[in-house]
Every structure is written in C-alpha cells, then in structure tokens.
Design a protein around this motif. Sequence first.
Motif, PDB file in Angstrom:
ATOM      1  N   ILE A  14      32.708  42.712  37.519  1.00 30.93           N
ATOM      2  CA  ILE A  14      33.279  43.920  38.131  1.00 30.93           C
ATOM      3  C   ILE A  14      34.647  43.610  38.735  1.00 30.93           C
ATOM      4  CG2 ILE A  14      31.001  44.913  38.581  1.00 30.93           C
ATOM      5  CD1 ILE A  14      31.543  44.407  41.597  1.00 30.93           C
ATOM      6  N   THR A  15      34.801  42.389  39.260  1.00 30.56           N
ATOM      7  CA  THR A  15      36.103  41.987  39.787  1.00 30.56           C
ATOM      8  C   THR A  15      37.139  41.980  38.673  1.00 30.56           C
ATOM      9  OG1 THR A  15      35.025  40.615  41.473  1.00 30.56           O
ATOM     10  CG2 THR A  15      37.350  40.183  41.037  1.00 30.56           C
ATOM     11  N   TYR A  16      36.765  41.434  37.544  1.00 28.35           N
ATOM     12  CA  TYR A  16      37.685  41.400  36.391  1.00 28.35           C
ATOM     13  C   TYR A  16      38.028  42.819  35.938  1.00 28.35           C
ATOM     14  CZ  TYR A  16      39.736  39.970  31.964  1.00 28.35           C
ATOM     15  OH  TYR A  16      40.609  39.773  30.924  1.00 28.35           O
ATOM     16  N   ARG A  17      37.030  43.668  35.837  1.00 29.77           N
ATOM     17  CA  ARG A  17      37.277  45.037  35.354  1.00 29.77           C
ATOM     18  C   ARG A  17      38.193  45.802  36.310  1.00 29.77           C
ATOM     19  NH1 ARG A  17      32.678  49.483  33.450  1.00 29.77           N
ATOM     20  NH2 ARG A  17      34.029  51.324  33.554  1.00 29.77           N
ATOM     21  N   ILE A  18      37.949  45.653  37.610  1.00 32.31           N
ATOM     22  CA  ILE A  18      38.755  46.371  38.592  1.00 32.31           C
ATOM     23  C   ILE A  18      40.188  45.866  38.605  1.00 32.31           C
ATOM     24  CG2 ILE A  18      39.089  46.735  41.073  1.00 32.31           C
ATOM     25  CD1 ILE A  18      35.936  46.679  41.256  1.00 32.31           C
ATOM     26  N   TRP A  19      40.375  44.545  38.576  1.00 33.95           N
ATOM     27  CA  TRP A  19      41.704  43.964  38.774  1.00 33.95           C
ATOM     28  C   TRP A  19      42.426  43.656  37.472  1.00 33.95           C
ATOM     29  CZ3 TRP A  19      44.046  44.010  43.366  1.00 33.95           C
ATOM     30  CH2 TRP A  19      43.249  44.220  44.503  1.00 33.95           C
ATOM     31  N   GLU A  20      41.827  42.846  36.610  1.00 35.17           N
ATOM     32  CA  GLU A  20      42.532  42.486  35.372  1.00 35.17           C
ATOM     33  C   GLU A  20      42.609  43.652  34.390  1.00 35.17           C
ATOM     34  OE1 GLU A  20      41.886  38.354  36.940  1.00 35.17           O
ATOM     35  OE2 GLU A  20      41.003  40.338  37.156  1.00 35.17           O
ATOM     36  N   ASP A  21      41.515  44.408  34.275  1.00 34.83           N
ATOM     37  CA  ASP A  21      41.533  45.573  33.389  1.00 34.83           C
ATOM     38  C   ASP A  21      42.158  46.799  34.058  1.00 34.83           C
ATOM     39  OD1 ASP A  21      40.376  44.181  31.339  1.00 34.83           O
ATOM     40  OD2 ASP A  21      38.348  44.971  31.649  1.00 34.83           O
ATOM     41  N   ARG A  22      42.463  46.678  35.354  1.00 32.27           N
ATOM     42  CA  ARG A  22      43.114  47.747  36.125  1.00 32.27           C
ATOM     43  C   ARG A  22      42.304  49.041  36.150  1.00 32.27           C
ATOM     44  NH1 ARG A  22      45.346  43.559  36.923  1.00 32.27           N
ATOM     45  NH2 ARG A  22      47.594  43.168  36.993  1.00 32.27           N
ATOM     46  N   GLU A  25      39.441  52.810  39.584  1.00 34.15           N
ATOM     47  CA  GLU A  25      38.476  53.850  39.922  1.00 34.15           C
ATOM     48  C   GLU A  25      37.029  53.379  39.771  1.00 34.15           C
ATOM     49  OE1 GLU A  25      39.172  56.762  41.259  1.00 34.15           O
ATOM     50  OE2 GLU A  25      41.338  56.330  41.208  1.00 34.15           O
ATOM     51  N   TYR A  26      36.821  52.264  39.059  1.00 36.22           N
ATOM     52  CA  TYR A  26      35.469  51.717  38.912  1.00 36.22           C
ATOM     53  C   TYR A  26      34.908  51.263  40.262  1.00 36.22           C
ATOM     54  CZ  TYR A  26      31.638  49.092  36.716  1.00 36.22           C
ATOM     55  OH  TYR A  26      30.399  48.622  36.326  1.00 36.22           O
ATOM     56  N   ILE A  27      35.766  51.096  41.238  1.00 37.71           N
ATOM     57  CA  ILE A  27      35.303  50.784  42.596  1.00 37.71           C
ATOM     58  C   ILE A  27      34.313  51.841  43.079  1.00 37.71           C
ATOM     59  CG2 ILE A  27      36.072  50.657  45.013  1.00 37.71           C
ATOM     60  CD1 ILE A  27      38.641  49.319  43.972  1.00 37.71           C
ATOM     61  N   ALA A  28      34.543  53.089  42.701  1.00 43.35           N
ATOM     62  CA  ALA A  28      33.648  54.173  43.123  1.00 43.35           C
ATOM     63  C   ALA A  28      32.240  53.996  42.570  1.00 43.35           C
ATOM     64  CB  ALA A  28      34.215  55.524  42.690  1.00 43.35           C
ATOM     65  N   ASP A  29      32.101  53.254  41.453  1.00 43.41           N
ATOM     66  CA  ASP A  29      30.794  53.019  40.852  1.00 43.41           C
ATOM     67  C   ASP A  29      30.127  51.755  41.356  1.00 43.41           C
ATOM     68  OD1 ASP A  29      30.925  55.286  39.183  1.00 43.41           O
ATOM     69  OD2 ASP A  29      32.146  54.185  37.734  1.00 43.41           O
ATOM     70  N   THR A  30      30.885  50.877  42.015  1.00 43.31           N
ATOM     71  CA  THR A  30      30.333  49.578  42.409  1.00 43.31           C
ATOM     72  C   THR A  30      30.366  49.342  43.919  1.00 43.31           C
ATOM     73  OG1 THR A  30      32.498  48.608  41.905  1.00 43.31           O
ATOM     74  CG2 THR A  30      30.805  48.453  40.207  1.00 43.31           C
ATOM     75  N   LYS A  49      39.011  54.235  50.721  1.00 47.70           N
ATOM     76  CA  LYS A  49      40.025  53.372  51.326  1.00 47.70           C
ATOM     77  C   LYS A  49      40.228  52.114  50.488  1.00 47.70           C
ATOM     78  CE  LYS A  49      42.704  51.445  54.448  1.00 47.70           C
ATOM     79  NZ  LYS A  49      44.163  51.726  54.426  1.00 47.70           N
ATOM     80  N   ILE A  50      39.146  51.565  49.956  1.00 45.22           N
ATOM     81  CA  ILE A  50      39.245  50.370  49.111  1.00 45.22           C
ATOM     82  C   ILE A  50      40.042  50.684  47.852  1.00 45.22           C
ATOM     83  CG2 ILE A  50      37.935  48.605  47.867  1.00 45.22           C
ATOM     84  CD1 ILE A  50      35.579  49.281  49.765  1.00 45.22           C
ATOM     85  N   ILE A  51      39.785  51.840  47.263  1.00 42.52           N
ATOM     86  CA  ILE A  51      40.517  52.255  46.061  1.00 42.52           C
ATOM     87  C   ILE A  51      42.003  52.384  46.372  1.00 42.52           C
ATOM     88  CG2 ILE A  51      40.868  54.169  44.444  1.00 42.52           C
ATOM     89  CD1 ILE A  51      37.799  54.628  44.596  1.00 42.52           C
ATOM     90  N   SER A  52      42.334  53.038  47.474  1.00 47.60           N
ATOM     91  CA  SER A  52      43.732  53.224  47.851  1.00 47.60           C
ATOM     92  C   SER A  52      44.430  51.888  48.054  1.00 47.60           C
ATOM     93  CB  SER A  52      43.807  54.061  49.126  1.00 47.60           C
ATOM     94  OG  SER A  52      45.124  54.143  49.616  1.00 47.60           O
TER      95      SER A  52
END
Length: 329
Positions: A14-22, A25-30, A49-52
């Motif tokens: 999930i870290t890779y998807r959020i950051w490397e894959d940019r 918005e997947y933060i809202a799912d995890t 706030k985390i998404i922002s």
Amino acid sequence: EPTYNNIVDYIVRITYRIWEDRDVEYIADTYAPDSVVFDDYGLKDSNAKIISDTYHTTGAFSDIVLDAREVIWAGDDDIGWRSSHRLMIAGTNDGDSNYGAATGKKTEYLCLANCVTKANDIYLEQVLYNSCAMLMQLGIDPKEEAARLAKSPPGGWPRDAATWERLRTEGGPKKPISLAEPVDGFDPDEFARRIHNTLFNNKDVDSAYANFVDGFSFENASLRQGSGRDAHSAMLSEILDTLSDISFQVDEVYWMGNDEEGYLVSTRWSMDAVHAKDGIYDASTNAPLQIWGITQHEIQVGKIAQEWMLFNEMDVMIQIAHARMEHST
C-alpha cells in the motif's frame, strides 16, 4: 483485501501504491476515516488530512520514493496488527513546499512508522520522519525553521496533556508483555525495556553497553550515525546532557524472530524532560519538553548488533523556540 498475502505484504504494497504509483486517493481505502496519526508536527485526525499532506509532499518531491527496508510485526486478524515499518525516503525537491521555493536538491533520510491495522484499515499511526536531516539536506537550518514554525505552529501542535497521554498510551498494552506473559530464556520485551531504562533513566552506560556487540552500528535523527560504544555514547550525551528531570517510559514493544536466527525488536518510548542546560539546542530555556521516539534493534545471540532510532527532534526544537519566543515578550 484478498490481494494481500499478509501484513508485511499489505504495509509494503500500500505504501508503494500510494507513493510510487501516486495513487494518493487510495489512502481513503487503507486509512480509516477517523484515523489518528502522530508525527513530528503534531496530530492528524482524519484520512482527509493525510491525503492533503501526501499531495503536498508529492508536489514538492515529484520523484519521491519510499524504499522499504524492514517491517517488524505482531498480531492477528482478531486483535489487529502492529507493524513497525523502517524505510528510506528519497527525492528531489523540484517543487515549492511549506519550507519555501524549490531548491533542486536531493534528499534521503530515515523514517520509522508504527501502525495499528484491522480489517484493512490503519486507524492509528505513530510515525517519525528524520525531518531535521531532510531540512539539512535542503540547505535549511532546522533551528531557524523551528523558530519560524513556533510563530505559527502547525496543526495539532502544541499537544495538551490529554493528547500527550493519548500518544503515549494508545495502541500499547495495558501491562508489559514480559509481565503479562513471562517466558523462560531470552525475553525481547524485558530486554528492550531494560536497555532503554538503563540508558535513559539510570544513565548506567556500562551496564547498558554490555548488551551491545563490539562495533555495533547505529543511525539516529539529524544524520547522526556511526558505530561502537564511544560514538553512540557521545551521540546520546549530546542530546541528554541538555536535559534535566527526565521521566522516561517504554510505551510499547513488539518483535519477531528466535534465538537461533536473532530478533528484530521495535520499541516505542516517551519522556518528559526540561531543557535546563546550554548545548546542542543553544541556551537553556527551562522549557518543559515532550519527547517521544521509536527504536528498532537487530539482536544476535542476546546482544544488539544494529540500532535505528528516531525521536521528534524537529518538534523538540519548536517547543524550545516557542518557549524562547514567550520569554522575549
């Protein structure tokens, strides 16, 4: 989600998807909608706030990479999962940020992120970025930045007594595992608590360093790193010698491993102290300080072979700068 094999796979991917894959918005799912995140700049109390904040960081470092180095974990699906994620963050500051205009400089620094996860949602995270190291690499003096932030503190700062207590206790066991579930032989929980208390409360370095291998390596906040007892002791003294009235506690320990292969241990800790002496943080202010940290240890044959430790040093500098500002008014 079925796509993840286990908690380590979940945290890393999930870290890779959020950051490397940019896929910010997947933060809202995890992350749960009311997730709580404590970091160097205070408290975040929602996944919005985390998404922002993540969009802000990817805008300032368009090539940012979060390189997973280790995940220490414990738990199960019923009680939830604890994970302590060690990673290196690298990127080029090619966009404007809260620190000012783009510098074009490259950064690489340590991060330790402890998460509590259940039913595919992270609902608590205690994360420490090596913020001072990042600023130094950008050519920004952390003390000057702390003085600027003290005039207009970031959201979630300063912590009141209730928030400070919540940071120290939330996610941790009500009773140390070594007392609740004692074991014969080497006990990682007892070991980690004893080493930290010996160094920070008792300041008995001889007893503490008897539990480290010769030439052990360490990495700490603000690009402090090295090997061996003398370098490690000097590093701790540089920080601790500026403090008085230290009241230190271990808040949480978890680990994985065995006697034959060794252990990887994550210890979250906190202390109240007073900035009572001149030193690395300049002239004393007698300001009360809230200090918390995360330490990861690699243990071989009952002794520490490697250490990674971060604490909220940027936050400490803000607390001191705020006290200095109040004294001058």
